[in-house]
Design an enzyme around this catalytic site. Sequence first.
Site, PDB file in Angstrom:
ATOM      1  N   ASP A   1      -4.022   5.323  -0.225  1.00 40.77           N
ATOM      2  CA  ASP A   1      -4.536   4.667   0.973  1.00 40.77           C
ATOM      3  C   ASP A   1      -5.844   5.347   1.391  1.00 40.77           C
ATOM      4  O   ASP A   1      -6.217   6.402   0.852  1.00 40.77           O
ATOM      5  CB  ASP A   1      -3.477   4.793   2.073  1.00 40.77           C
ATOM      6  CG  ASP A   1      -3.766   3.930   3.286  1.00 40.77           C
ATOM      7  OD1 ASP A   1      -4.641   3.046   3.206  1.00 40.77           O
ATOM      8  OD2 ASP A   1      -3.121   4.149   4.332  1.00 40.77           O
TER       9      ASP A   1
ATOM     10  N   GLU B   1     -11.530   4.106   0.741  1.00 42.01           N
ATOM     11  CA  GLU B   1     -12.807   3.356   0.714  1.00 42.01           C
ATOM     12  C   GLU B   1     -14.048   4.256   0.508  1.00 42.01           C
ATOM     13  O   GLU B   1     -15.057   3.699   0.038  1.00 42.01           O
ATOM     14  CB  GLU B   1     -12.962   2.559   2.014  1.00 42.01           C
ATOM     15  CG  GLU B   1     -11.972   1.446   2.187  1.00 42.01           C
ATOM     16  CD  GLU B   1     -10.569   1.941   2.541  1.00 42.01           C
ATOM     17  OE1 GLU B   1      -9.593   1.291   2.132  1.00 42.01           O
ATOM     18  OE2 GLU B   1     -10.449   2.994   3.206  1.00 42.01           O
TER      19      GLU B   1
ATOM     20  N   ASP C   1      -4.427  -3.551   6.982  1.00 38.11           N
ATOM     21  CA  ASP C   1      -3.893  -3.540   8.348  1.00 38.11           C
ATOM     22  C   ASP C   1      -4.071  -4.899   9.008  1.00 38.11           C
ATOM     23  O   ASP C   1      -5.135  -5.223   9.546  1.00 38.11           O
ATOM     24  CB  ASP C   1      -4.602  -2.458   9.171  1.00 38.11           C
ATOM     25  CG  ASP C   1      -4.337  -1.064   8.624  1.00 38.11           C
ATOM     26  OD1 ASP C   1      -3.447  -0.929   7.772  1.00 38.11           O
ATOM     27  OD2 ASP C   1      -5.026  -0.125   9.043  1.00 38.11           O
TER      28      ASP C   1
END
Length: 932
Positions: free
Chosen positions: A455, A458, A578
Amino acid sequence: MLPSPPFSSRLLLLSLLLLFCNGVHSKSKSPSSPVSPKIGQGYRLISVQQTPDGALLGRLQVKQPNKIYGPDIPYLQLFVKHETNDRLRVHITDAEKQRWEVPYNLLPREQPPVSKQTIGKSTENSITGSEYVGSKLIFSYKSDPFSFVVKRKSNGETLFDSSCSESDPYNSLVFKDQYLEISTKLPEEASLYGLGENTQPHGIKLYPNEPYTLYTTDASAINLNMDLYGSHPVYMDLRNEGGKASAHAVLLLNSNGMDVFYRGKSLTYKIIGGVLDFYFFSGPSPLDVVQQYTSLIGKPAPMPYWAFGFHQCRWGYHNLSVVEDVVENYKKAKIPLDVIWNDDDHMDGHKDFTLNPVNYPRQKLLAFLDKIHSIGMKYIVIIDPGIAVNSSYGVHQRGMEKDVFIKYEGEPYLAQVWPGAVNFPDYLNPQTVSWWIDEVHRFHELVPVDGLWIDMNEASNFCSGLCKIPKGKKCPSGTGPGWICCLDCKNITKTRWDDPPYKINASGLQVPIGFKTIATSAVHYNGVLEYDAHSLYGFSQSIATHKALLSLEGKRPFILSRSTFVGSGKYAAHWTGDNKGTWNDLKYSIPTMLNFGIFGVPMVGSDICGFYPAPTEELCNRWIELGAFYPFSRDHANFYSPRQELYQWESVAKSARNALGMRYKLLPYLYTLNYEAHNTGAPIARPLFFSFPDLKECYNVSTQFLLGSSVLVSPVLDKAKTKVSAMFPPGTWYSLFDMRQTIVVKEVQSLSLPAPLHVINVHLYQNTILPMQQGGLISKEARKTPFTFIVAFPADESEGEAKGTLFLDDDERPEINLGDGLSTYIELYATVSNGSVKVWSAVQESKFALGKGWIVEKLIVLGLDASKRANSLEINGEAVAEGSGIELYASEQSYQLDKLEDGGDKRKTAMVEVKGLSLAVGKNFEVSWKMG
């Protein structure tokens, strides 16, 4: 996991931006701004030659140098090659200096040659237009100003045209160090798909004049038309001429940030670095396009069987006893569950590869894992890339010793994520990959997890700029939101990498590209700039993690990654990030899922019931009905959300038992689609136009989807609705929940279907044989149950045929293929002709299935003549004797022809069941009977 407050409005982000920018203003226009003045006059082709392997190699010279967005690169190299029968490459780069490209070791492909022509030598070229012909595509060019056209060889249709006239709202080719621009004309009626990752409110089709910015960003998926977690600069173009469809795709392989302006009649790329590396895929069907695309970028990773079971997660399972209760409550509620997940609650101080000794004591956790592993359940935990800066933390210390972190001015770049101050591993560095593999091995010895969830890759940073650990204060404080930056930071705007001349529409507000991520002037292995490699971070981490898991026990890896790039599907699954517990987010999940199938990432789904607080009971009912048919099906919730496991409401539990009950019966079909995806690239969840490309009515259907070619899912997506409007292409469709219910339409029709609270409509298309089992609460047990084969003929036709396939293997071995005795592939066939019905199989590699003892217990054949009686049953050419225990049973099906036919008369067909069979799945069989 929530990285920062959700941008439910962009006011919060804007306020943060104003603080960060401190008055720095943009030098470029936003996507909705008026058209800028023309930039130069493009390039001219000054020489061209053919290479020994038949490619074209040319030189371009700038026509009118200018300083807008920086100086032009004076000479460019053009490389054009038909790499396969259905793939054309057009590569344009600096002729004098090597430029950044997506690393060839990350995404293997052919490297263009280095031209030996004299730079700047103008060769007389009187040819104003020329063609370079391949098997399926034609490349043609004009020399001055240089432009090129890609056409379909079969009919001369123009697929890409980079020419520019004075009236066009874009420029001729522009190629500067930090600004590249190229455009193509498009027919207005073309339907485009792709260019993600973003949340598209208008459905799966690209919508003219909406912003499409590609730059991996930690921004919630509730933000519309904004650059999100992944970067996929590829689009599929579907056209229809006279009722006949053709599709092609265009990939611009470039990892730098870019804006893509789709205007309906044209499409323009504006990129802040790298090269122009185009790949054109000829199709002509949508499935052909994805197969050709994934042949270049890598076929999707095979998933283990259990991955198609149901998954439960929550950020906020504070201790192990809570996790144990969740597993037990699913069992009590009789809701299927295969995988239980931990967000970072299991960690010691949010540090990767650690266990909280109080809340997740190792011995108790190991006992819990022994228990769930013994029944076939699995356990997955989260890992974030940020490694805590901590002198007593072995993971960081070993990383420092191996020199694995991204640098800024010679020191590991300092950022902040959940544990506080962190350094980011540089996965472009081979030494980092070796260190990462070792850390995964160490952690697996501590906790035998079954997969990893990567997770925040990015990469996400709670701070921006150049930061230091503050003196005299605790960071983070331990109180309040954990995402507030507490390091001492200052903005970095001193280099052109931090403040490029052209501002992409980052986060929908043209925020600086280093905002809340790694500073773009930070340096990777071999001097590579974060500016260039930013959008590759999650992709490179997926590759390293895949290597680590593959080397553990020789088992098939399962990796879930938030950030993705071209080729990520070869290594990882994806969830859409999300989202929020709203009806709109429920709708948005379908187009995003379908786009990722086109991107070559077929194992995809959204957080069921929404990640942010809080879904209503009705919404959660409808979401599990839909989510049970996502390829990746997981309920996940935020730390601050009320509990939303499926058993929390009895009504939701009922919907879950119904929808997941069907999913678990369909597991052999889903797993066969997994095999097909790995071998051909075919998406698991598909838009309707994949199976019905000639029907324009299907081109923007974004509220339904197909699993494979033939299972149609039509969910309720609106509040307080007990009916759903569903589109049906021509043919016969059978309800999977009640096969006596049949829909027959002669032309495309939208029909209103009953859909009370606990019902989702799922239909099977004619000409299909669907393998099913009896289901269960865990996939391991469901997989042991007998098979039923559903044969769907066109209703009430005297002649018909149906086909299907079934793939079976040892699902945890790394490869998913035939030829090693650990798998079986079965082709299924059926015909009805003149009252004779026959169903048979053709088995390849029978050993594995025979060893498992799988049997076919029942055949269900749909759409037969109701006026005739089934009789004369034969199995493998032998008549079935009375008392054998095998029954031939017929029941009535009813259907109503669409309103255009006979006033909507009710018609009847027969559903024939052959029960009590005991046919070995691993052995060829033939079952036949008469309808007379």
